[in-house]
Scaffold this motif. Structure first.
Motif, PDB file in Angstrom:
ATOM      1  N   GLU A  76       0.813  -1.218   0.000  1.00  0.00           N
ATOM      2  CA  GLU A  76       0.000   0.000   0.000  1.00  0.00           C
ATOM      3  C   GLU A  76       0.851   1.275   0.000  1.00  0.00           C
TER       4      GLU A  76
ATOM      5  N   GLN B 318      -5.060  10.237  -1.465  1.00  0.00           N
ATOM      6  CA  GLN B 318      -4.428   8.970  -1.839  1.00  0.00           C
ATOM      7  C   GLN B 318      -4.002   8.993  -3.303  1.00  0.00           C
ATOM      8  N   ARG B 324      -2.146   5.573   2.784  1.00  0.00           N
ATOM      9  CA  ARG B 324      -3.429   5.357   3.470  1.00  0.00           C
ATOM     10  C   ARG B 324      -3.318   5.711   4.955  1.00  0.00           C
ATOM     11  N   LYS B 325      -2.194   5.294   5.580  1.00  0.00           N
ATOM     12  CA  LYS B 325      -2.005   5.553   7.012  1.00  0.00           C
ATOM     13  C   LYS B 325      -1.868   7.056   7.280  1.00  0.00           C
ATOM     14  N   THR B 328      -5.257   8.665   7.082  1.00  0.00           N
ATOM     15  CA  THR B 328      -6.070   8.290   8.235  1.00  0.00           C
ATOM     16  C   THR B 328      -5.611   9.045   9.482  1.00  0.00           C
ATOM     17  N   SER B 397     -10.010   5.043   8.560  1.00  0.00           N
ATOM     18  CA  SER B 397      -9.218   3.948   8.006  1.00  0.00           C
ATOM     19  C   SER B 397     -10.072   3.110   7.049  1.00  0.00           C
ATOM     20  N   GLN B 398     -11.319   2.874   7.459  1.00  0.00           N
ATOM     21  CA  GLN B 398     -12.234   2.093   6.619  1.00  0.00           C
ATOM     22  C   GLN B 398     -12.517   2.832   5.304  1.00  0.00           C
ATOM     23  N   THR B 399     -12.711   4.148   5.428  1.00  0.00           N
ATOM     24  CA  THR B 399     -12.968   4.953   4.220  1.00  0.00           C
ATOM     25  C   THR B 399     -11.745   4.926   3.303  1.00  0.00           C
ATOM     26  N   LYS B 401      -9.716   2.628   2.904  1.00  0.00           N
ATOM     27  CA  LYS B 401      -9.537   1.315   2.263  1.00  0.00           C
ATOM     28  C   LYS B 401     -10.455   1.148   1.044  1.00  0.00           C
ATOM     29  N   LYS B 402     -11.445   2.023   0.925  1.00  0.00           N
ATOM     30  CA  LYS B 402     -12.340   1.929  -0.235  1.00  0.00           C
ATOM     31  C   LYS B 402     -11.573   2.317  -1.494  1.00  0.00           C
ATOM     32  N   ASP B 403     -12.064   1.885  -2.627  1.00  0.00           N
ATOM     33  CA  ASP B 403     -11.401   2.188  -3.895  1.00  0.00           C
ATOM     34  C   ASP B 403     -11.473   3.696  -4.155  1.00  0.00           C
TER      35      ASP B 403
END
Lengths: 234, 411
Positions: A76, B318, B324-325, B328, B397-399, B401-403
């Motif tokens: 990632e 992103q 991603r981290k 978040t 974090s969940q958001t 992870k979405k495409d």
């Protein structure tokens, strides 16, 4: 020399209840400096393919190589770094941060790099100058027209000087005059060396690309290998 | 442009939204804290009120004996829980001759006794201290070292007790019970001779309905001298001070250092005090818990709303190369900062609210009540910040992870 090689790309959107196959074994290669137009009806997989080529979406299967790097299995954080260095995105809806000025929006991709603030500002000014907005860097997006906002978005995409520029219907939200201006700008950037892959619904812009790849139901139906000469914006 | 600058700008330019979020958490924090502050203060006020009732413990000589030595006081202060002892008031009881008949005398340490019996009111002036040259509360924290010094003060100078030689300044203080004063017809300022010594009636107790109504109260050292029981005590009353004082533990520790002595907790008062305070503590904890849960839910819901509203921002960051981290953490930190500010604001609001509501919730409670608890304040601010971050992080974090392509395309 191929900048992008895609082999057997499949992509399935799985919402849990039903799965939808957006791409079916797509194979293609794009040369360095090429301007490619992805066309096709809605739901044909153009935007999905663009997103996979931009390392934003991970393909369900298949291999993507960009500049000789296999991006398929990158982690990632590595994918984020790759996007930062190799890819510039331009979206139909501009997606500018409403609370940042035009200059700050252009500087945004540089935040995660190690270059100094002074250099960041210099690069952002240069990018804004390339799109003809050097005088409007202090304005907020709300104080710019739609065409100007899209040009700021293009400046943001090129500020890192990425080899690959991906544009998803960059003229979709613009009138004809502004659309033509944006297309002229993209053509110009291509001449300066950026490889461009653009999704478009507008057949008028197809002649501007070196090559048109037509998709239907997730598969390439035309243009995988042919090369057309770019035309001029009227 | 630094990451911090971007962080600051996104708050500055969305100040209205940030403010709404801030107000939401502030209300949650204030709503959690003010009932807790009020019930905790009620708990303290209640404990103070119970302490006003007087002694929690009484020490009497071993069965069959009438006196105990002064050294007992030293033993009391040698126990582990001595820090929780507020007042030690020794007494000597006996009968002396007076012109109009026998008098029941109670020798007391005036300062200690009035601290113990705070509900007593007198006509006249309560004698201030032990012959005017001993600091108040002399029985508190008395060590073995100064016991000898203390003992020396029990030697009453000869010239002060010889009736024919006394001057106005040398008259000893006398406090009378109301019934006794009325029976004998003695008034404030009157000189009275007891067992050949001259006293001045300095105060008369208002009616108490207890045996003190018929007693004459004089200085303990002088009483011991007159009763010819030097350095002897008839009983000791002890008060523990605070709401959390473990009276039963103090009693058992005194029993250990004074084997054979009769050490009694005033059980009824102690048990009632513990029971009522205990109920308040449970009420306070339950109130805090329920409102804290509601507060956490509010923070969580607000964070969820933020995540929904800002999902294209998350996707865009992103797309342009933020990890991603990083995304978040960046957005969670904004919630954390809001939590930090809201913690401070909420604590201040709760403080103000408690001060405003207190007179209506506990009318007539005169004891000074403090709502400011610095450690709890600090913990609240940290907790609000952490709860904000903890509530925001999984949602962002969940958001993230979405495409991102789909999130950007959906705009």
């Amino acid at each position: 020399m191929s900048l992008i090689i895609a082999k057997d790309i499949c992509h399935v959107y799985d919402s849990g209840e039903r799965a939808y196959e957006a791409l079916k074994k797509v194979n293609m290669s794009i040369s360095e400096g090429e301007f490619v137009a992805l066309v096709g009806p809605s739901g044909s997989g153009k935007s999905t393919l663009l997103s996979i080529l931009g390392v934003l979406t991970k393909a369900s299967s298949g291999i993507v190589q960009i500049d000789g790097i296999d991006v398929t299995n990158l982690g990632e954080e590595e994918r984020a770094r790759f996007r930062r260095e190799y890819v510039g995105f331009v979206f139909q809806q501009f997606h500018l941060m409403p609370y940042l000025t035009a200059l700050e929006n252009v500087m945004l991709p540089l935040v995660m790099t190690s270059i100094s603030k002074k250099e960041q500002k210099e690069k952002a000014r240069l990018a804004l100058a390339k799109v003809g907005l050097e005088e409007k860097g202090h304005r907020l997006p709300a104080q710019l027209s739609g065409g100007e906002q899209e040009r700021v978005a293009i400046a943001r995409a090129i500020v890192n000087e990425p080899p690959l520029l991906l544009a998803d219907e960059p003229t979709g939200a613009l009138d004809v005059a502004n659309g033509n201006r944006v297309m002229a700008l993209l053509t110009d950037l291509n001449k300066q060396g950026h490889t461009i892959v653009m999704v478009t619904h507008n057949p008028a812009y197809e002649p501007l690309a070196h090559r048109v790849i037509r998709l239907q139901d997730g598969a390439i139906v035309e243009g995988s290998g042919s090369l057309t000469r770019p035309g001029e914006v009227s | 442009m630094s990451l911090f600058y971007f962080f600051r700008k996104s708050i500055e330019r969305q100040w209205g939204r940030f403010l709404l979020f801030l107000i939401g958490i502030t209300i949650a924090v204030a709503g959690t804290l003010s009932p807790w502050m009020i019930s905790r203060s009620m708990e303290t006020a209640l404990a103070d009120a119970f302490d006003l009732v007087g002694a929690n413990m009484i020490i009497a000589p071993p069965p069959g004996q009438y006196d105990m030595p002064l050294d007992v006081v030293e033993s009391i202060f040698s126990i582990h829980e001595s820090k929780n002892i507020a007042v030690v008031s020794p007494k000597v009881l006996g009968i002396l001759d007076a012109p109009e008949g026998h008098l029941t005398i109670m020798g007391i340490a005036f300062d200690e006794e009035i601290r113990l019996k705070r509900w007593w009111s007198v006509e006249g002036e309560w004698p201030s201290s032990f012959r005017g040259d001993v600091p108040p509360h002399r029985y508190n924290h008395m060590s073995a070292k100064n016991l000898e010094e203390e003992r020396a003060k029990w030697q009453v100078p000869e010239e002060q007790v010889l009736g024919e030689q006394v001057t106005g300044q040398q008259l000893q203080s006398l406090v009378l019970g109301r019934s006794l004063a009325e029976d004998r017809g003695w008034a404030i300022g009157e000189q009275v001779e007891i067992a050949g010594y001259h006293f001045r009636v300095q105060a008369i107790l208002d009616p108490l309905g207890t045996e003190e109504d018929n007693m004459a109260l004089i200085d303990i050292a002088l009483a011991a001298h007159l009763l010819e029981r030097p350095e002897q005590l008839s009983m000791i009353e002890i008060a523990a001070l605070c709401a959390t004082c473990p009276i039963e533990v103090i009693v058992s520790q005194i029993e250990e250092v004074l084997p054979g002595y009769q050490v009694e907790a005033v059980r009824e008062a102690a048990e009632m005090r513990q029971m009522i305070i205990g109920r308040f503590t449970v009420f306070s904890a339950l109130t805090g818990f329920v409102v804290a849960m509601a507060g956490i839910m509010l923070v969580g819901l607000t964070a969820a709303a933020q995540a929904r509203e800002r999902q294209w921002e998350i996707a865009l960051l992103q797309a342009i190369g933020f990890g991603r981290k990083t995304v978040t953490l960046l957005l969670s930190a904004q919630i954390g900062l809001a939590g930090l500010l809201a913690g401070l604001l909420g604590y201040s609001t709760a403080l103000g609210l408690s001060l405003v509501l207190w007179p209506y919730l506990a009318p007539g409670v005169m004891s000074p009540v403090t709502f400011f608890y610095p450690l709890e304040g600090l913990l609240t601010v940290l907790a609000a910040s952490l709860v904000g971050m903890a509530a925001g992080y999984p949602i962002f974090s969940q958001t993230a992870k979405k495409d991102p392509a789909r999130l950007l395309g959906s705009q």
